[in-house]
Design a protein around this motif. Structure first.
Motif, short mmCIF file in Angstrom:
data_model
loop_
_atom_site.label_atom_id
_atom_site.label_comp_id
_atom_site.label_asym_id
_atom_site.label_seq_id
_atom_site.Cartn_x
_atom_site.Cartn_y
_atom_site.Cartn_z
N ASP A 30 4.53 -4.85 0.85
CA ASP A 30 3.48 -4.21 0.04
C ASP A 30 2.60 -3.29 0.90
N LEU A 32 4.03 -9.49 1.51
CA LEU A 32 2.82 -8.77 1.89
C LEU A 32 3.15 -7.63 2.84
N HIS A 77 -7.97 -11.33 1.96
CA HIS A 77 -6.91 -11.16 0.96
C HIS A 77 -6.36 -12.52 0.53
N VAL A 131 -0.65 -2.46 -1.08
CA VAL A 131 -1.78 -3.20 -0.50
C VAL A 131 -2.34 -2.32 0.62
#
Length: 365
Positions: A350, A347, A194, A356
């Motif tokens: 998410d 992150l 990622h 994600v």
């Protein structure tokens, strides 16, 4: 998740002064009961009994976390009487569990996915006993499963490793090729991927190929020399951030990092490394925390209060309920770029929101 067959590993402790009470086949376990001088009467006592996996009670990892959970439960519910027996090989699992059934333990905890099959077997034959297991789900109504979506937190660790690496190569390796181990490695590899996708970089992961589900394994959770050997090879290939998912074996990685004079850093797993292995705090960039302690504590306290422990859904720890997390950076706090810290926080949010996706074939079902 099923244990690897054919692996019979005898625990020979190189360091740490660990005490292993080996349970001979057919005998009740030789147990250790620190803090068992409870003021609660014998009739009111809630006997919470734990059979460790390989590595012993002071493995600085999952066994230590589970035992800390039993001790924490005793502090919250005074009638809890915690005890454990340590397994020196897989052959000790069954007599350990059966010994605690014979002793009338109210809560019998099996620590680790390697114990899944034998726990299922003993639980089926002991329907009136309450069992629990870490990192497995037997499906038995009298076995309370505690599982962890560690790939989510390991995803953050992979992103961190990629962002912190100076060499552009990071690495991970495992103790045994079992689901509770490879789930960390999957998440780590995806986190690096990622980072590369977002940043347009080409940070390489050594030691694990997620697509092939193949990589480096020490075949032990206690062999620090094997941990050193694997780590030296990975460092020789250019890795400067390494995540061992190998219990006490990983202390060999920490030793190599310490000898590197700051050139190599480590991402620990299970317990915050700066708390569980403080002598190596200066090499621990962070830790992928699996909050076994809290999960065990909550289960035991519920049981001690007479609450039912439902096998379905059991417990699944993830980022949203803090069952897994990325530990503080501790001594690396000033070394981790502020922008990278902010990206990790975003992150995390998410992943929790589902925007994600983090996936692993070894994730709790």
């Amino acid at each position: 998740m099923r244990p690897v067959r054919g692996k019979r590993i005898v625990a020979i402790l190189a360091a740490g002064g660990l005490t292993l009470a080996a349970a001979a086949c057919g005998e009740a376990p030789s147990e250790t009961t620190p803090g068992s001088g409870s003021s609660a009467s014998a009739a009111a006592a809630y006997k919470a009994c734990m059979v460790t996996d390989l590595g012993g009670i002071d493995d600085k990892s999952f066994n230590a976390s589970a035992w800390a959970g039993l001790q924490a439960a005793q502090k919250e519910a005074s009638n809890v009487d915690p005890k454990y027996v340590a397994s020196s090989s897989e052959a000790d699992y069954e007599p350990g569990l059966r010994g605690y059934v014979s002793q009338g333990c109210n809560f019998i905890l099996a620590v680790g996915g390697l114990m899944g099959e034998v726990t299922t077997k003993v639980a089926k034959e002991s329907a009136s006993s309450q069992f629990a297991i870490v990192d497995s789900n037997s499906g038995n109504s009298n076995v309370y499963p505690m599982q962890f979506a560690t790939h989510q937190a390991a995803f953050l660790a992979g992103y961190l490793a990629a962002g912190y690496s100076k060499s552009g190569k990071v690495a991970t390796y495992g103790g045994l090729k079992i689901a509770p181990v490879t789930i960390f490695m999957d998440g780590f590899a995806d986190g690096v991927a990622h980072y590369n996708s977002v940043k347009g970089t080409k940070v390489e992961v050594l030691g694990w190929d997620k697509a092939a589900q193949n990589g480096n394994f020490a075949e032990s959770f206690i062999d620090q020399n094997k941990g050193k050997s694997i780590t030296q090879t990975l460092v020789g290939q250019g890795a400067d951030v390494i995540m061992p998912v190998a219990g006490g074996t990983g202390l060999g990685t920490a030793a190599v990092a310490k000898e590197s004079g700051g050139k190599v850093s480590v991402i620990w797993v299970d317990q915050d490394g700066c708390k569980s292995a403080a002598q190596y705090c200066d090499v621990f960039l962070s830790t992928v925390v699996k909050n076994i302690e809290e999960a065990v504590k909550e289960a035991v306290v519920k049981g001690a209060k007479g609450e039912a422990l439902a096998a379905a859904p059991g417990y699944v720890g993830d980022l949203s309920n803090e069952g897994v997390s990325l530990a503080p950076f501790n001594q690396f706090d000033s070394k981790v770029d502020a922008a990278l810290k902010a990206e990790l926080e975003k992150l995390k949010a998410d992943v929790i929101a589902g925007t994600v996706k983090v996936e692993s074939a070894s994730a709790p079902k």
